[in-house]
Design an enzyme around this catalytic site. Structure first.
Site, mmCIF file in Angstrom:
data_model
loop_
_atom_site.group_PDB
_atom_site.id
_atom_site.type_symbol
_atom_site.label_atom_id
_atom_site.label_comp_id
_atom_site.label_asym_id
_atom_site.label_seq_id
_atom_site.Cartn_x
_atom_site.Cartn_y
_atom_site.Cartn_z
ATOM 1 N N LYS A 209 0.911 -0.966 0.002
ATOM 2 C CA LYS A 209 -0.005 0.071 -0.052
ATOM 3 C C LYS A 209 0.923 1.242 0.120
ATOM 4 C CE LYS A 209 -1.586 -1.868 3.566
ATOM 5 N NZ LYS A 209 -2.333 -2.446 4.853
ATOM 6 N N THR B 293 -8.277 8.633 8.647
ATOM 7 C CA THR B 293 -7.869 7.530 7.843
ATOM 8 C C THR B 293 -7.690 6.283 8.785
ATOM 9 O OG1 THR B 293 -5.793 8.358 7.802
ATOM 10 C CG2 THR B 293 -6.649 8.972 5.862
ATOM 11 N N GLY C 293 -7.942 3.127 10.618
ATOM 12 C CA GLY C 293 -8.744 1.685 10.154
ATOM 13 C C GLY C 293 -8.425 1.417 8.563
ATOM 14 N N THR C 294 -7.615 2.370 7.731
ATOM 15 C CA THR C 294 -7.677 1.903 6.412
ATOM 16 C C THR C 294 -6.960 0.583 6.064
ATOM 17 O OG1 THR C 294 -5.685 3.349 6.149
ATOM 18 C CG2 THR C 294 -7.745 4.091 5.763
ATOM 19 N N GLY C 295 -5.758 0.508 6.678
ATOM 20 C CA GLY C 295 -5.309 -1.012 6.248
ATOM 21 C C GLY C 295 -5.971 -2.076 6.738
ATOM 22 N N CYS C 296 -6.818 -2.074 7.925
ATOM 23 C CA CYS C 296 -7.630 -3.174 8.236
ATOM 24 C C CYS C 296 -8.807 -3.322 7.540
ATOM 25 C CB CYS C 296 -8.488 -2.964 9.533
ATOM 26 S SG CYS C 296 -7.123 -2.716 10.959
#
Length: 265
Positions: A177, A208, A210-213
């Site tokens: 990412k 932003t 929690g975007t990765g989760c």
């Protein structure tokens, strides 16, 4: 009797404010029409302002949770997020070895607010023993740097990191990412003999959390439906772009994304 619904399992920590971890994953699964299950690794006290405290679940209790799930109804795909200790990783590795289902690893190490979420000594085990079992791994730039040992400042560095992930670490594929780099928001999928780059405009927002989760959970949900990794990646990119664009602006700090914004198929 097999379930009529696709099922996805998340193995991760909690976020009582609902923006990250298990709660974000379950929202993501449900929004994609997938039944969600969860096994909790850690209980956190956190909100949009940061992480105030963490309680790691004993590895034996994580084992009990996973045993309950797999002895009753196995999911079609599973993902992991925050895994704080090597003892937990030993448990997860055993189930990953035994179950012939796709395993997505989001190697969560540091929270959006900068709090360490994994024991330093567990990183080597994660890299050497857990990552090679994954169908795909979804690190952000700092996580990719930590796992590969190189500095990533541009697309050439991302390609070098991907070669390390697949060549030295031994993962089947990796999604890096690129949100921490400057310019457009670009994410990269590398598979053996193939690669795909997806770009979107960078949205000016501080919300932003929690975007990765969320991104990795959507990919897991799509894989649970039987879709290819490339299709899951494309859906995940569209989903997270809309989730950031239409953030609900919850909380006084870095708020969560909107898990109900994307309406695409």
């Amino acid at each position: 009797m097999a379930s009529a619904l696709p099922i996805a399992l998340t193995i991760a920590g909690t976020d009582p404010s609902g923006g990250a971890g298990v709660l974000a994953d379950i929202k993501s699964f449900q929004s994609r029409g997938v039944y969600g299950m969860s096994a909790v690794t850690s209980l956190t006290a956190q909100n949009t302002l940061g992480v105030q405290d963490v309680f790691n679940v004993p590895a034996g209790f994580l084992d009990a949770q996973l045993g309950s799930i797999f002895s009753d109804e196995a999911p079609h795909a599973m993902k992991s997020g925050m895994i704080a200790t090597e003892e937990m990783m030993h448990v997860i590795r055993r189930y990953a070895d035994e179950q012939s289902i796709p395993f997505v690893i989001d190697p969560v190490m540091i929270s959006t607010s900068g709090h360490n979420l994994i024991d330093e000594g567990a990183i080597d085990y994660l890299r050497d023993s857990l990552l090679p079992l994954a169908a795909t791994v979804t690190p952000n730039i700092p996580e990719a740097e930590k796992l590969t040992g190189i500095t990533i400042e541009n697309e050439t560095d991302i390609e070098k990191a991907a070669k390390i992930f697949m060549g030295e670490i031994g993962v089947e594929s990796v999604i890096i990412k690129g949100g921490h780099l400057k310019g457009a928001a670009v994410d990269y999928l590398f598979q053996r003999g193939d690669s795909l780059k997806l770009s979107s405009e960078r949205i000016d927002t501080g919300h932003t959390h929690g975007t990765g989760c969320t991104f990795s959970a959507v990919i897991t949900a799509e894989i649970a439906k039987g879709r290819t990794l490339e299709d899951a990646f494309r859906t995940g990119k569209k989903y997270i772009t809309e989730a950031i664009r239409k953030t609900p602006e919850i909380g006084r700090g870095q708020g969560p994304v909107n898990h109900f914004a994307y309406k695409g198929e």
